[in-house]
Design a protein around this motif. Structure first.
Motif, PDB file in Angstrom:
ATOM      1  N   SER A 121       0.836  -1.198   0.000  1.00  0.00           N
ATOM      2  CA  SER A 121       0.000   0.000   0.000  1.00  0.00           C
ATOM      3  C   SER A 121       0.869   1.246   0.000  1.00  0.00           C
ATOM      4  CB  SER A 121      -0.955   0.020   1.204  1.00  0.00           C
ATOM      5  OG  SER A 121      -0.240   0.138   2.412  1.00  0.00           O
ATOM      6  N   TYR A 122       0.358   2.275  -0.664  1.00  0.00           N
ATOM      7  CA  TYR A 122       0.927   3.614  -0.620  1.00  0.00           C
ATOM      8  C   TYR A 122      -0.039   4.483   0.173  1.00  0.00           C
ATOM      9  CZ  TYR A 122       3.863   2.219  -4.624  1.00  0.00           C
ATOM     10  OH  TYR A 122       4.751   1.592  -5.460  1.00  0.00           O
ATOM     11  N   SER A 135       3.730   0.457   2.712  1.00  0.00           N
ATOM     12  CA  SER A 135       3.584  -0.743   3.537  1.00  0.00           C
ATOM     13  C   SER A 135       3.690  -1.983   2.659  1.00  0.00           C
ATOM     14  CB  SER A 135       2.233  -0.748   4.261  1.00  0.00           C
ATOM     15  OG  SER A 135       2.135   0.335   5.158  1.00  0.00           O
ATOM     16  N   ILE A 136       4.336  -3.016   3.192  1.00  0.00           N
ATOM     17  CA  ILE A 136       4.518  -4.272   2.470  1.00  0.00           C
ATOM     18  C   ILE A 136       4.233  -5.410   3.442  1.00  0.00           C
ATOM     19  CG2 ILE A 136       6.089  -5.699   1.090  1.00  0.00           C
ATOM     20  CD1 ILE A 136       7.809  -3.162   0.699  1.00  0.00           C
ATOM     21  N   LYS A 137       3.354  -6.327   3.042  1.00  0.00           N
ATOM     22  CA  LYS A 137       3.010  -7.480   3.875  1.00  0.00           C
ATOM     23  C   LYS A 137       3.536  -8.739   3.195  1.00  0.00           C
ATOM     24  CE  LYS A 137      -0.970  -9.628   6.194  1.00  0.00           C
ATOM     25  NZ  LYS A 137      -2.437  -9.546   6.383  1.00  0.00           N
ATOM     26  N   VAL A 138       4.374  -9.480   3.906  1.00  0.00           N
ATOM     27  CA  VAL A 138       5.100 -10.612   3.328  1.00  0.00           C
ATOM     28  C   VAL A 138       4.758 -11.896   4.082  1.00  0.00           C
ATOM     29  CG1 VAL A 138       7.391 -11.539   2.773  1.00  0.00           C
ATOM     30  CG2 VAL A 138       6.986  -9.066   2.686  1.00  0.00           C
ATOM     31  N   PRO A 139       4.227 -12.922   3.419  1.00  0.00           N
ATOM     32  CA  PRO A 139       3.984 -14.201   4.091  1.00  0.00           C
ATOM     33  C   PRO A 139       5.296 -14.953   4.315  1.00  0.00           C
ATOM     34  CG  PRO A 139       3.409 -14.377   1.780  1.00  0.00           C
ATOM     35  CD  PRO A 139       3.774 -12.938   2.007  1.00  0.00           C
ATOM     36  N   VAL A 140       5.431 -15.565   5.484  1.00  0.00           N
ATOM     37  CA  VAL A 140       6.653 -16.299   5.831  1.00  0.00           C
ATOM     38  C   VAL A 140       6.275 -17.535   6.639  1.00  0.00           C
ATOM     39  CG1 VAL A 140       8.128 -14.227   5.860  1.00  0.00           C
ATOM     40  CG2 VAL A 140       6.977 -14.975   7.969  1.00  0.00           C
ATOM     41  N   ALA A 141       7.276 -18.334   6.952  1.00  0.00           N
ATOM     42  CA  ALA A 141       7.097 -19.464   7.870  1.00  0.00           C
ATOM     43  C   ALA A 141       8.166 -19.393   8.951  1.00  0.00           C
ATOM     44  CB  ALA A 141       7.188 -20.795   7.128  1.00  0.00           C
ATOM     45  N   THR A 142       7.795 -19.803  10.161  1.00  0.00           N
ATOM     46  CA  THR A 142       8.753 -19.846  11.264  1.00  0.00           C
ATOM     47  C   THR A 142       8.715 -21.218  11.931  1.00  0.00           C
ATOM     48  OG1 THR A 142       7.144 -19.015  12.877  1.00  0.00           O
ATOM     49  CG2 THR A 142       8.509 -17.380  11.741  1.00  0.00           C
ATOM     50  N   LEU A 143       9.838 -21.590  12.506  1.00  0.00           N
ATOM     51  CA  LEU A 143       9.947 -22.818  13.287  1.00  0.00           C
ATOM     52  C   LEU A 143      10.338 -22.432  14.703  1.00  0.00           C
ATOM     53  CD1 LEU A 143      11.098 -26.256  12.339  1.00  0.00           C
ATOM     54  CD2 LEU A 143      12.389 -25.181  14.199  1.00  0.00           C
ATOM     55  N   CYS A 144       9.658 -22.998  15.687  1.00  0.00           N
ATOM     56  CA  CYS A 144       9.808 -22.575  17.075  1.00  0.00           C
ATOM     57  C   CYS A 144      11.147 -23.036  17.675  1.00  0.00           C
ATOM     58  CB  CYS A 144       8.659 -23.127  17.911  1.00  0.00           C
ATOM     59  SG  CYS A 144       8.776 -22.714  19.661  1.00  0.00           S
ATOM     60  N   PRO A 145      11.988 -22.124  18.140  1.00  0.00           N
ATOM     61  CA  PRO A 145      13.255 -22.512  18.768  1.00  0.00           C
ATOM     62  C   PRO A 145      13.064 -23.333  20.041  1.00  0.00           C
ATOM     63  CG  PRO A 145      13.306 -20.200  18.140  1.00  0.00           C
ATOM     64  CD  PRO A 145      11.888 -20.664  17.988  1.00  0.00           C
TER      65      PRO A 145
END
Length: 256
Positions: A121-122, A135-145
């Protein structure tokens, strides 16, 4: 014909924002690899309205936006808002355009290609001074430490997103910010994965565990290296074994 909008209003109530909202329109934005990308924007455009005017002229917002819709670039966005402000004889003009941005992305091993969608978005305001945010929305994945440290057979992981909002001061490519953000997560996401790719992505995430706190801090440092003067970073994941989302955020202001 009589112009009702320009007639006198006697209630003495100024309005901070009046205008058009949720206008869907084809737009063109700059693309690092293909020069221009055609997409669809959801547009909000407003001006302030002094207490003595009954209304504003809604059609003029669309007239000006239509003139600019084939070049909604970072450099031209504020020019468009200034034209709206001037045409409607207002002190301030505001605008927000949200649009899907697509990047072709290859799988890490087989190089199978597919399109990834990112929400951008601007958002800007022109008055005595101009402000412009991206604004920039980026999908990601995380692994729990923690899960990795205490479990014998693996670790839970989840999909989430990182959202950044930056104050514009000089031109940058959306693609560069997206790549930096994806590198701060346990693993990027892909639209096409073969078995070899899935093995690689799963093991890469396992080797790079991240809490949402870790992701926010890494993105924070990445944005500072890109020399943004003000920004916010949010990370949120939909936890796979908890009945809640995990969330973290941070803000940077070079003037503080």
């Amino acid at each position: 014909m009589i112009d009702i909008q320009n007639t006198q209003d006697t209630r003495e109530v100024p309005l901070q924002k009046v205008g058009v909202k949720n206008v869907r329109y084809p737009i063109q934005v700059l693309d690092k690899n293909h020069k221009v990308q055609s997409t669809t924007g959801t547009v909000n455009l407003f001006v302030n309205l002094p207490h003595n005017f009954k209304g504003t002229h809604m059609s003029r917002f669309i007239e000006v936006f239509h003139k600019h819709h084939n070049d909604i670039s970072m450099n031209n966005f504020l020019e468009m808002l200034e034209e709206i402000r001037s045409k409607l004889d207002a002190e301030r003009a505001f605008g927000r355009i949200t649009f899907p941005y697509f990047i072709e992305k290859s799988a890490p091993v087989t190089k199978s290609a597919g399109l990834m969608e990112y929400t951008c978005s601007y958002e800007g305001e022109v008055a005595k001074e101009a402000k412009f945010f991206i604004s920039i929305k980026v999908p990601v994945a995380t692994l729990c430490p923690c899960s990795k440290a205490i479990s014998e057979y693996g670790a839970h992981n989840q999909r989430g997103f990182v959202k950044v909002k930056v104050l514009y001061s000089k031109f940058f490519w959306i693609e560069d910010v997206i790549k930096m953000i994806e590198n701060c997560a346990s693993t990027p996401l892909y639209s096409v994965l073969k078995r070899k790719d899935e093995k690689f992505v799963t093991e890469h995430a396992y080797d790079n565990p991240r809490f949402v706190e870790d992701v926010v801090r890494e993105v924070y440092l990445g944005l500072k290296k890109m020399d943004f003067k003000w920004f916010t970073v949010e990370a949120e994941t939909e936890e796979s074994i908890h009945f809640h989302n995990a969330y973290a955020c941070a803000e940077f202001n070079s003037e503080c």
